[in-house]
Design a protein around this motif. Sequence first.
Motif, PDB file in Angstrom:
ATOM      1  N   GLY A 106       2.554   3.753   0.304  1.00 40.90           N
ATOM      2  CA  GLY A 106       3.014   2.413  -0.039  1.00 40.90           C
ATOM      3  C   GLY A 106       2.506   2.009  -1.409  1.00 40.90           C
TER       4      GLY A 106
ATOM      5  N   MET B  35       2.554  -1.499  -4.606  1.00 36.72           N
ATOM      6  CA  MET B  35       2.933  -2.839  -5.046  1.00 36.72           C
ATOM      7  C   MET B  35       3.128  -2.813  -6.551  1.00 36.72           C
ATOM      8  SD  MET B  35       0.310  -5.183  -2.756  1.00 36.72           S
ATOM      9  CE  MET B  35       1.256  -6.714  -2.893  1.00 36.72           C
TER      10      MET B  35
ATOM     11  N   SER C 170       6.334  -5.440  -2.878  1.00 35.22           N
ATOM     12  CA  SER C 170       5.561  -4.528  -2.043  1.00 35.22           C
ATOM     13  C   SER C 170       6.508  -3.683  -1.212  1.00 35.22           C
ATOM     14  CB  SER C 170       4.639  -5.353  -1.124  1.00 35.22           C
ATOM     15  OG  SER C 170       3.837  -4.534  -0.314  1.00 35.22           O
TER      16      SER C 170
ATOM     17  N   ILE D 120       9.076   1.194  -4.646  1.00 36.00           N
ATOM     18  CA  ILE D 120       8.371   0.509  -5.737  1.00 36.00           C
ATOM     19  C   ILE D 120       8.594   1.241  -7.055  1.00 36.00           C
ATOM     20  CG2 ILE D 120       6.095  -0.127  -6.626  1.00 36.00           C
ATOM     21  CD1 ILE D 120       7.180  -1.947  -4.391  1.00 36.00           C
TER      22      ILE D 120
ATOM     23  N   PRO E 293       0.401  -1.518   0.764  1.00 36.17           N
ATOM     24  CA  PRO E 293       1.486  -2.447   0.426  1.00 36.17           C
ATOM     25  C   PRO E 293       1.361  -3.744   1.216  1.00 36.17           C
ATOM     26  CG  PRO E 293       2.292  -0.814   1.981  1.00 36.17           C
ATOM     27  CD  PRO E 293       0.840  -0.490   1.740  1.00 36.17           C
TER      28      PRO E 293
END
Length: 311
Positions: A132, A134, A172, A178, A201
């Motif tokens: 994940g 951001m 996110s 992303i 995230p």
Amino acid sequence: MRAFIFPGQGSQIVGMGRALADASPTARAVFQEVDEALGQHLFRLMADGPAEELVLTQNAQPAIMANAIATLRVLEVEGNVRLADKADYVAGHSLGEYSALCAAGAIDLTTTARLLKLRGLAMQSAVPVGEGGMAVLLGADLARAQAIADAAAQGDVCAVANDNDPTQVVISGTRAAIDRAIAIAKDHGAKRAMALPVSAPFHCSLMQPAAYAMEAALDEARIDAPLVPVFANVTAAPVSDPDTIRRLLVEQVTGMVRWRESVLAMESAGVHGFVEFGGKVLAPMVKRIAPDVTATSVITMDDIEALLKTL
């Protein structure tokens, strides 16, 4: 009218709280209580590092809270000030909402520290590291950021996480989404897009396992009515009912931080002064959102003494 506000993750820095603790027994007592609550030498980590340990979510979250609450307590105890006499509302950015609730007497310090430790651990474990991410979109408002997130998703999770101010929105989601968002951001009108150095995230649906963990913990935690209303991140509206606070803290784990709307709502409610405790991130955001209000960051003993002259 005045609001006391509390910063979120990213405001941690090695050395935080050290000068305050050196100058104030009140601050030292806060840091000691948090250390005892967590069974770790968190203050030593805050003061001396290493940075790579302080930045870990499970350490950064209680550390930022402890620093903010220590700053406020020095004002209250050594300045002989009652929060309820000087603030009409409190609010905090993401984990800062817990600091705000602690400041307003809704959750005691020991419980707040333990909840944030758990929150950090739960958020970190919800998504394997590397899966994940951001990114911050600069020069993009909420509508533009939403369009970028929607275009980048392509079946993956990609959501607006923090609506910070009119020029800065954070998204996110999965790492792939992303990366795509960063690549297309300028084509959609953003001035710049940068990946954030975070390990998970936050504030998107990928955090659902952490939301379940926090729901269980909050069900067991004592929450009282705050001394003044708290503007909740997910509703951008004031709340005082303990059961509603509990529910909104769970929703906050996966929900968008509506900071821009919260500041505008506080301004509309009559707030003309914002005081940020333990950081210097939110005050500049507040000024970009509501240029006509005053916004002050309070970190040092000198800052506290200057604030006392204006309260």
